[in-house]
Design a protein around this motif. Sequence first.
Motif, mmCIF file in Angstrom:
data_model
loop_
_atom_site.group_PDB
_atom_site.id
_atom_site.type_symbol
_atom_site.label_atom_id
_atom_site.label_comp_id
_atom_site.label_asym_id
_atom_site.label_seq_id
_atom_site.Cartn_x
_atom_site.Cartn_y
_atom_site.Cartn_z
ATOM 1 N N UNK A 187 17.898 2.318 -2.017
ATOM 2 C CA UNK A 187 17.511 2.053 -0.630
ATOM 3 C C UNK A 187 16.335 2.941 -0.218
ATOM 4 N N UNK A 188 16.355 4.200 -0.644
ATOM 5 C CA UNK A 188 15.245 5.092 -0.303
ATOM 6 C C UNK A 188 13.963 4.647 -0.989
ATOM 7 N N UNK A 189 14.056 4.227 -2.250
ATOM 8 C CA UNK A 189 12.870 3.756 -2.962
ATOM 9 C C UNK A 189 12.312 2.491 -2.313
ATOM 10 N N UNK A 190 13.191 1.592 -1.873
ATOM 11 C CA UNK A 190 12.734 0.382 -1.184
ATOM 12 C C UNK A 190 12.058 0.730 0.145
ATOM 13 N N UNK A 191 12.570 1.753 0.827
ATOM 14 C CA UNK A 191 11.937 2.188 2.076
ATOM 15 C C UNK A 191 10.515 2.677 1.815
ATOM 16 N N UNK A 192 10.336 3.467 0.774
ATOM 17 C CA UNK A 192 8.996 3.953 0.451
ATOM 18 C C UNK A 192 8.073 2.796 0.069
ATOM 19 N N UNK A 193 8.598 1.806 -0.632
ATOM 20 C CA UNK A 193 7.779 0.662 -1.026
ATOM 21 C C UNK A 193 7.327 -0.139 0.202
ATOM 22 N N UNK A 194 8.236 -0.348 1.142
ATOM 23 C CA UNK A 194 7.859 -1.073 2.365
ATOM 24 C C UNK A 194 6.841 -0.279 3.176
ATOM 25 N N UNK A 195 7.072 1.039 3.268
ATOM 26 C CA UNK A 195 6.142 1.885 4.016
ATOM 27 C C UNK A 195 4.767 1.896 3.362
ATOM 28 N N UNK A 196 4.733 1.978 2.036
ATOM 29 C CA UNK A 196 3.451 1.991 1.316
ATOM 30 C C UNK A 196 2.707 0.669 1.512
ATOM 31 N N UNK A 197 3.438 -0.447 1.479
ATOM 32 C CA UNK A 197 2.817 -1.750 1.687
ATOM 33 C C UNK A 197 2.238 -1.856 3.098
ATOM 34 N N UNK A 198 2.988 -1.384 4.091
ATOM 35 C CA UNK A 198 2.520 -1.439 5.483
ATOM 36 C C UNK A 198 1.262 -0.594 5.670
ATOM 37 N N UNK A 199 1.261 0.614 5.084
ATOM 38 C CA UNK A 199 0.110 1.500 5.251
ATOM 39 C C UNK A 199 -1.119 0.955 4.523
ATOM 40 N N UNK A 200 -0.910 0.339 3.355
ATOM 41 C CA UNK A 200 -2.042 -0.254 2.639
ATOM 42 C C UNK A 200 -2.649 -1.420 3.414
ATOM 43 N N UNK A 201 -1.803 -2.206 4.055
ATOM 44 C CA UNK A 201 -2.311 -3.314 4.856
ATOM 45 C C UNK A 201 -3.048 -2.819 6.091
ATOM 46 N N UNK A 202 -2.585 -1.708 6.665
ATOM 47 C CA UNK A 202 -3.224 -1.170 7.863
ATOM 48 C C UNK A 202 -4.617 -0.650 7.540
ATOM 49 N N UNK A 203 -4.727 0.174 6.506
ATOM 50 C CA UNK A 203 -6.030 0.564 5.987
ATOM 51 C C UNK A 203 -6.821 1.556 6.812
ATOM 52 N N UNK A 204 -6.250 2.143 7.865
ATOM 53 C CA UNK A 204 -6.978 3.105 8.688
ATOM 54 C C UNK A 204 -7.003 4.472 8.014
ATOM 55 N N UNK A 205 -7.816 5.362 8.550
ATOM 56 C CA UNK A 205 -7.892 6.706 7.971
ATOM 57 C C UNK A 205 -6.562 7.432 8.131
ATOM 58 N N UNK A 206 -5.910 7.233 9.307
ATOM 59 C CA UNK A 206 -4.603 7.856 9.489
ATOM 60 C C UNK A 206 -3.571 7.325 8.504
ATOM 61 N N UNK A 207 -3.640 6.021 8.213
ATOM 62 C CA UNK A 207 -2.714 5.444 7.242
ATOM 63 C C UNK A 207 -2.957 6.008 5.848
ATOM 64 N N UNK A 208 -4.235 6.202 5.490
ATOM 65 C CA UNK A 208 -4.538 6.767 4.174
ATOM 66 C C UNK A 208 -4.081 8.217 4.075
ATOM 67 N N UNK A 209 -4.210 8.968 5.181
ATOM 68 C CA UNK A 209 -3.715 10.348 5.162
ATOM 69 C C UNK A 209 -2.211 10.377 4.967
ATOM 70 N N UNK A 210 -1.506 9.463 5.632
ATOM 71 C CA UNK A 210 -0.056 9.428 5.469
ATOM 72 C C UNK A 210 0.330 8.987 4.067
ATOM 73 N N UNK A 211 -0.430 8.077 3.490
ATOM 74 C CA UNK A 211 -0.165 7.671 2.106
ATOM 75 C C UNK A 211 -0.272 8.851 1.157
ATOM 76 N N UNK A 212 -1.285 9.700 1.378
ATOM 77 C CA UNK A 212 -1.438 10.882 0.523
ATOM 78 C C UNK A 212 -0.259 11.840 0.689
ATOM 79 N N UNK A 213 0.301 11.908 1.909
ATOM 80 C CA UNK A 213 1.428 12.821 2.141
ATOM 81 C C UNK A 213 2.697 12.339 1.447
ATOM 82 N N UNK A 214 2.861 11.024 1.369
ATOM 83 C CA UNK A 214 4.113 10.510 0.806
ATOM 84 C C UNK A 214 3.958 10.055 -0.643
ATOM 85 N N UNK A 215 2.766 10.241 -1.230
ATOM 86 C CA UNK A 215 2.511 9.664 -2.548
ATOM 87 C C UNK A 215 3.439 10.213 -3.619
ATOM 88 N N UNK A 216 3.878 11.473 -3.476
ATOM 89 C CA UNK A 216 4.733 12.062 -4.498
ATOM 90 C C UNK A 216 6.216 12.059 -4.126
#
Length: 449
Positions: free
Chosen positions: A228-257
């Motif tokens: 369930x946690x892995x699926x949450x990260x996958x949904x969040x990553x998909x949402x942030x990639x679709x958004x594509x803003x600088x703030x979304x990219x910063x958050x992607x870098x924070x959660x990448x690991x």
Amino acid sequence: MKQIITAKLKLLPTPEQVEALRRTQLAYRDALNAVSQYAFEQGKTSSVTKLHTGMYAELRTRYHLPSQLACSVERQVAATYKGLWTKLKKNSEHRRAKITKKRFKGLDQPPHYRSLSIQYTYERDYTFQRESQVSIGTLNGRISIPYQGYNKHTALIQEGTPIGDAKLWYDRPKKQFYLLVSLSIEVSDPTPAQLQEVVGVDVGIRYLAVTSTTTGKASFHTGKRVRHQANHYARLRKHLNQKGTRGAKRRLRRIEQRERRLKLQANHTLAKQIIAQHPHTLMGLEHLTDIREHTKHRKRKKNGKGDEPVSPKARKANRVYSQWSFAELHMLLSYKAALAGSLAVKVDANYTSKACPRCGHTSEKNRPQKGLLFVCEQCHYCLHADLVGARNITMRALLVWQDWIRTGCLSLIPDTSDNEAKAVRLRRYAELRWSPDVTTSLRSETGGS
């Protein structure tokens, strides 16, 4: 036999040393990308000799790398291209066999390196000194840095354990440097008489692992919370990639690991539990090479007129299977088993969840609607499907154990390149029949306890 372990050492540098390490990391990464571009232009070569001839002087003059670090850059890029060529050849074989329709695109562009990690060679780029200090090479020469680590690992280093290459890694959230050092320790090879039991381990998603012994003792290790946690990260990553803003990219870098650490911790904890539950055992693991291609949900023909699209549920299953690290769990089980006096061997994974362990009947219909219930259509044997897989793996590992006793040679990984030898093994597997009484008698005949 020798077992490789990794010691994670926490470095305690001064601000000036931090600056020197960061500049070295940046230069090393830029050098990797430059050599990668050169290799791509030279026909995507994986030859270290060609890379050394064409780029060594530039690495020394433009990036100011020490000689050994320059050679490490060339070797690392060559290894990357060699791995990509291997994947390309496998993809071509799969496309010819119609296992997949997708074309491998890893060599369409030169590989781009983003990680700031540095590969160090022992006694050339780094050495250990007294009083818990390590000498590390930088662009401006060697610097001595104090370090801390796990007591057992630091004791092995101080005792003169053979030391291999290391990796300088920077933890960005913690703003901390670590040196990951490979250590080679001697582990005694177990004999068949020293192994008290045979255990089969079936890995999956809903249950990360299901184990079964020859006496029928089973254990289920659920992966519901982690999934369930892995699926949450996958949904969040998909949402942030679709958004594509600088703030979304910063958050992607924070959660990448975060997802990577989540799965590593789950596999590490699970491996420790299995090894603790089954000490001094011969552990059977499935040989899962190319398993993702064979278990992938595919488009189906619809009335002979066209392809029926893959359902959202099937796409989700494909994503979950493709992202979970089964090989990492097997690796952790193998090296932890060796340290604990056990031994892990690979067996064929063919039909482990489709073959009835009682009568040997093999069919896809034994798994109604591909669910968790196994119902043999011939003898009506009913059991949890993952437990059926674990029992089939147990019997195959038991055959490996018997062959080991009879011939004195142990096969750790089955040879899948020889189709005739594989067919012979599958015929032997088809003759296996599960029964705690039978497996116990077989173990006693071969000298088991």
